[in-house]
Design a protein around this motif. Structure first.
Motif, PDB file in Angstrom:
ATOM      1  N   HIS A  68      36.441   3.307 -69.898  1.00  0.00           N
ATOM      2  CA  HIS A  68      35.645   4.433 -69.413  1.00  0.00           C
ATOM      3  C   HIS A  68      34.280   4.465 -70.111  1.00  0.00           C
ATOM      4  O   HIS A  68      33.250   4.681 -69.455  1.00  0.00           O
ATOM      5  CB  HIS A  68      36.400   5.745 -69.657  1.00  0.00           C
ATOM      6  N   THR A  69      34.270   4.243 -71.405  1.00  0.00           N
ATOM      7  CA  THR A  69      33.012   4.224 -72.153  1.00  0.00           C
ATOM      8  C   THR A  69      32.086   3.140 -71.623  1.00  0.00           C
ATOM      9  O   THR A  69      30.887   3.358 -71.450  1.00  0.00           O
ATOM     10  CB  THR A  69      33.290   4.005 -73.653  1.00  0.00           C
ATOM     11  N   ASP A  74      27.392   1.518 -68.224  1.00  0.00           N
ATOM     12  CA  ASP A  74      26.849   0.790 -67.063  1.00  0.00           C
ATOM     13  C   ASP A  74      26.145   1.754 -66.101  1.00  0.00           C
ATOM     14  O   ASP A  74      25.063   1.446 -65.578  1.00  0.00           O
ATOM     15  CB  ASP A  74      27.961   0.059 -66.310  1.00  0.00           C
ATOM     16  N   LEU A  75      26.743   2.897 -65.875  1.00  0.00           N
ATOM     17  CA  LEU A  75      26.127   3.880 -64.975  1.00  0.00           C
ATOM     18  C   LEU A  75      24.794   4.376 -65.533  1.00  0.00           C
ATOM     19  O   LEU A  75      23.821   4.551 -64.787  1.00  0.00           O
ATOM     20  CB  LEU A  75      27.065   5.063 -64.753  1.00  0.00           C
ATOM     21  N   ALA A  80      18.209   6.014 -62.882  1.00  0.00           N
ATOM     22  CA  ALA A  80      16.948   6.461 -63.474  1.00  0.00           C
ATOM     23  C   ALA A  80      17.176   7.780 -64.192  1.00  0.00           C
ATOM     24  O   ALA A  80      18.027   8.581 -63.800  1.00  0.00           O
ATOM     25  CB  ALA A  80      15.894   6.640 -62.385  1.00  0.00           C
ATOM     26  N   SER A  81      16.408   7.997 -65.229  1.00  0.00           N
ATOM     27  CA  SER A  81      16.533   9.245 -65.971  1.00  0.00           C
ATOM     28  C   SER A  81      15.912  10.374 -65.155  1.00  0.00           C
ATOM     29  O   SER A  81      15.159  10.149 -64.208  1.00  0.00           O
ATOM     30  CB  SER A  81      15.841   9.125 -67.325  1.00  0.00           C
ATOM     31  N   VAL A  82      16.208  11.585 -65.534  1.00  0.00           N
ATOM     32  CA  VAL A  82      15.665  12.751 -64.827  1.00  0.00           C
ATOM     33  C   VAL A  82      14.129  12.751 -64.888  1.00  0.00           C
ATOM     34  O   VAL A  82      13.476  12.966 -63.856  1.00  0.00           O
ATOM     35  CB  VAL A  82      16.280  14.056 -65.379  1.00  0.00           C
TER      36      VAL A  82
END
Length: 100
Positions: A68-69, A74-75, A80-82
Motif C-alpha cells: 500500500h505504501t 506511485d500515485l 500533479a500537486s494542487v
C-alpha cells in the motif's frame, strides 16, 4: 460389653465399606481426568498454534502495508500537486479570458 462390641463391629464394617467406595471413586476420577503433563502439553500446543497463526497474520499485514505504501508513492509521483493544477487552470482561464 457385647452390644458395644457389636456396635463397634458394625461401625467398623460401615467405615471399611465407605472407604472402599471412596477409593474406587478416586481411582475412577484419576483415570477419567488427563494428567498434569497431558494438560500442559495441550495448553502449550494451543498457545504455540495461536502464536504461529498470529505471526503469519502479522507478516501478511506488514506485507500488505508495504504494498500500500508503494502504491501511494506511485500515485503521488503520477499526479500533479494542487499548486501545479491550480497554476494550470489559472493559465488556461487567463488565456481564454484574453481571447474573448
Amino acid at each position: 460389653l457385647g452390644d458395644s462390641a457389636d456396635k463397634h463391629s458394625k461401625d467398623l464394617l460401615a467405615l471399611k465399606a465407605a472407604h472402599d467406595k471412596h477409593s474406587r471413586s478416586v481411582s475412577e476420577a484419576a483415570t477419567a481426568h488427563a494428567s498434569i503433563e497431558q494438560r500442559m502439553q495441550y495448553v502449550e500446543k494451543l498457545l504455540g498454534d495461536s502464536a504461529d497463526l498470529h505471526n503469519k497474520e502479522l507478516t501478511a499485514l506488514k506485507d500488505a502495508h508495504l504494498r500500500h505504501t508503494s502504491e501511494v508513492a506511485d500515485l503521488k509521483r503520477n499526479h500533479a500537486s494542487v499548486p501545479d493544477r491550480l497554476a494550470y487552470l489559472e493559465k488556461l482561464l487567463g488565456d481564454s479570458a484574453d481571447k474573448h
